[in-house]
Design an enzyme around this catalytic site. Structure first.
Site, PDB file in Angstrom:
ATOM      1  N   LYS A   7       6.186  -4.499  12.816  1.00  0.00           N
ATOM      2  CA  LYS A   7       7.371  -3.816  13.360  1.00  0.00           C
ATOM      3  C   LYS A   7       7.686  -4.358  14.746  1.00  0.00           C
ATOM      4  O   LYS A   7       8.844  -4.632  15.074  1.00  0.00           O
ATOM      5  CB  LYS A   7       7.135  -2.309  13.441  1.00  0.00           C
ATOM      6  CG  LYS A   7       7.021  -1.650  12.085  1.00  0.00           C
ATOM      7  CD  LYS A   7       6.868  -0.142  12.234  1.00  0.00           C
ATOM      8  CE  LYS A   7       6.503   0.485  10.914  1.00  0.00           C
ATOM      9  NZ  LYS A   7       6.083   1.879  11.026  1.00  0.00           N
TER      10      LYS A   7
ATOM     11  N   GLU B 155      -4.064   1.302   2.606  1.00  0.00           N
ATOM     12  CA  GLU B 155      -3.796   1.801   3.965  1.00  0.00           C
ATOM     13  C   GLU B 155      -4.937   2.681   4.466  1.00  0.00           C
ATOM     14  O   GLU B 155      -5.156   2.794   5.664  1.00  0.00           O
ATOM     15  CB  GLU B 155      -2.491   2.615   3.993  1.00  0.00           C
ATOM     16  CG  GLU B 155      -1.274   1.771   4.287  1.00  0.00           C
ATOM     17  CD  GLU B 155      -0.016   2.574   4.601  1.00  0.00           C
ATOM     18  OE1 GLU B 155      -0.013   3.803   4.403  1.00  0.00           O
ATOM     19  OE2 GLU B 155       0.972   1.965   5.034  1.00  0.00           O
TER      20      GLU B 155
ATOM     21  N   HIS C  62      -2.436 -12.308 -20.089  1.00  0.00           N
ATOM     22  CA  HIS C  62      -1.852 -13.631 -20.326  1.00  0.00           C
ATOM     23  C   HIS C  62      -1.426 -14.285 -19.010  1.00  0.00           C
ATOM     24  O   HIS C  62      -0.680 -15.249 -19.002  1.00  0.00           O
ATOM     25  CB  HIS C  62      -0.674 -13.499 -21.294  1.00  0.00           C
ATOM     26  CG  HIS C  62      -1.111 -12.942 -22.612  1.00  0.00           C
ATOM     27  ND1 HIS C  62      -1.341 -13.719 -23.726  1.00  0.00           N
ATOM     28  CD2 HIS C  62      -1.422 -11.667 -22.979  1.00  0.00           C
ATOM     29  CE1 HIS C  62      -1.756 -12.954 -24.722  1.00  0.00           C
ATOM     30  NE2 HIS C  62      -1.817 -11.700 -24.293  1.00  0.00           N
TER      31      HIS C  62
HETATM   32  O1  PA5 Z   1       1.489   6.314   4.453  1.00  0.00           O
HETATM   33  C1  PA5 Z   1       2.197   6.187   5.422  1.00  0.00           C
HETATM   34  O2  PA5 Z   1       2.082   6.910   6.429  1.00  0.00           O
HETATM   35  C2  PA5 Z   1       3.295   5.145   5.452  1.00  0.00           C
HETATM   36  O3  PA5 Z   1       3.282   4.323   4.342  1.00  0.00           O
HETATM   37  C3  PA5 Z   1       4.656   5.829   5.533  1.00  0.00           C
HETATM   38  O4  PA5 Z   1       4.802   6.666   4.433  1.00  0.00           O
HETATM   39  C4  PA5 Z   1       5.796   4.827   5.587  1.00  0.00           C
HETATM   40  O5  PA5 Z   1       5.603   3.941   6.649  1.00  0.00           O
HETATM   41  C5  PA5 Z   1       7.124   5.533   5.745  1.00  0.00           C
HETATM   42  O6  PA5 Z   1       7.104   6.318   6.883  1.00  0.00           O
HETATM   43  P1  PA5 Z   1       8.194   7.438   7.163  1.00  0.00           P
HETATM   44  O7  PA5 Z   1       8.074   8.478   6.118  1.00  0.00           O
HETATM   45  O8  PA5 Z   1       7.857   7.948   8.517  1.00  0.00           O
HETATM   46  O9  PA5 Z   1       9.548   6.766   7.119  1.00  0.00           O
END
Ligand code: PA5
Length: 440
Positions: A417, A282, A303
């Protein structure tokens, strides 16, 4: 922790060293990209005794009331706790009779009907509680799971007791979860505004579920504090493992190594891999750039993935988390008949055999054109894991800045989303609904 990149064959240029140090300085000055989200940089050393005590107090209450605590969250609100929990707890604890700690399980990290059904069915046999974690407070997956689990807890214990068994971890002021927690009177912990999800494991997001599970969160934080010190601004490049790791992976990337495989010979670290994949994927995977983070658990994956790593496309490098010493001792015994031919190993510890596998694989992969970085930790305990988490976070920030991206945003996760809401006819998505349905 020791970092060894000799088996990459690289020499780090003065230019790359300067870039890594400048990137580290930028994280500390707060003048780089995404600087609204740098709260994690000094987070370990800023955690106060009061904050830890508050977490421990709420955890103690859940531990007293519940033998099963369902931790609800996704992404950065899930993977840190899951990773440390798997690393720190006995993998066979559920098969053992003496259970001093409540079992912590996870929900809201998928939308599987069978998963949630099965979990709720199992929950009926236990005294249950829940920790619901969402920074935005609006994420669909955990919101669905929480709606179901909240209803089950309320139906069983009544609303007043439910408020003693449910804890929320969310934004200080915004989001549906904050409103709900306030209305229901749940104990609430705050995820700081300036700490993004994937950097939040050392906030209550990770610390609360871990404390409930019986993990020593003070030792975890202490390990992170030590690594914060070891990687802070002003530390020489050669002394700063995060700067070295970030520099090496950027050099490998520039040399055509587009995929990094994180691996370990300890299966308990499997979810550290998953946490790391989110952190790096990310943070760096944007603007058409970024190393693709992949993982293996060894020796099992030799394996399955071993063939590709040895002889497939030469765009890979490996980073191995090597654990110097196991906690327990198991020795291969001699066998009179020796039908399996293993007597040459008689008297050897399993860890010694595992180490030889590791060294043998390292050389085989290097010979096959897969550069190897080795991160050695002395053993798996709270302090080393805390240090490892912070090390990877710091290196990720440095690496993202060297790459030139904003490591602290994730604009790409919105695309799915929008499509999902359009397909589900969410109000406000009418035009998008028509358009997407026409494409199916
Ligand atoms: O790193 C990030 O920002 C995302 O992976 C969030 O942690 C994830 O989308 C969950 O978001 P939230 O804590 O707002 O539910």
């Amino acid at each position: 922790m020791k970092l060894d990149y000799a088996k990459t064959g690289l020499e780090i240029s003065a230019e790359m060293k300067a870039k890594a140090l400048a990137a580290n300085a930028l994280l500390h000055s707060g003048e780089g990209k995404g600087n609204d989200f740098l709260g994690w940089v000094n987070l370990p050393s800023s955690i106060t005794d009061e904050e830890l005590s508050a977490i421990e107090a709420v955890a103690a209450k859940l531990r007293e009331k519940c033998d099963l605590v369902i931790c609800i969250g996704i992404g950065g609100s899930y993977l840190g706790a899951k990773a440390v929990l798997e690393a720190m707890t006995d993998p066979f604890r559920l098969l053992k009779k003496a259970q001093n700690d409540p079992t912590v399980v996870f929900a809201g990290q998928n939308i599987s009907e069978d998963y949630i059904y099965s979990l709720m069915e199992a929950a009926e046999e236990h005294s249950i509680g829940a920790i619901v974690i969402s920074k935005s407070g609006t994420t669909t997956e955990p919101a669905i799971a929480f709606r179901l689990i909240k209803a089950a807890i309320e139906a069983r214990y009544g609303k007043a007791e439910a408020a003693e068994r449910i804890v929320a971890v969310t934004d200080q002021a915004r989001g549906a979860l904050k409103t709900l927690a306030t209305n229901e009177g749940y104990p609430t912990f705050v995820i700081p505004d300036n700490v993004g999800g994937r950097f939040s494991v050392l906030t209550p997001v990770g610390l609360l579920p871990l404390a409930v599970a019986g993990v020593d969160v003070r030792a975890l934080v202490a390990g992170a504090v030590q690594m914060e010190e070891q990687t802070k601004e002003g530390i020489a490049f050669e002394e700063n493992p995060a700067a070295i790791y970030a520099a090496v992976r950027n050099l490998l990337y520039a040399d055509g190594k587009k995929i990094e495989i994180l691996g370990s010979y300890e299966p308990q670290l499997q979810y550290i891999n998953e946490w790391w994949k989110q952190l790096y994927g990310e943070s760096e995977g944007k603007e058409g750039l970024g190393i693709f983070p992949a993982s293996v658990t060894l020796t099992a994956d030799l394996h399955s993935m071993g063939q590709y790593i040895q002889e497939g496309e030469r765009t890979l490098f490996e980073t191995i988390i090597s654990v110097a010493a196991p906690k327990n001792k198991v020795v291969v015994e001699a066998d009179e008949e020796n039908l399996d031919g293993l007597n040459f190993m008689a008297g050897k510890r399993i860890s010694e055999i595992n180490r030889m596998a590791e060294l043998g694989v390292q050389l085989a992969h290097v010979d096959g054109g897969v550069p190897n970085i080795r991160i050695e930790i002395p053993q798996i305990d709270e302090a080393t894991i805390g240090g490892l988490l912070y090390f990877f976070e710091k290196a990720c920030g440095i690496s993202g800045y060297i790459l030139g991206v904003n490591p602290f945003d994730q604009p790409g996760v919105e695309a799915y989303k929008k499509n999902m809401f359009a397909l589900l006819d969410k109000p406000g998505y009418e035009e998008a609904s028509k358009a997407i349905k026409a494409r199916l």
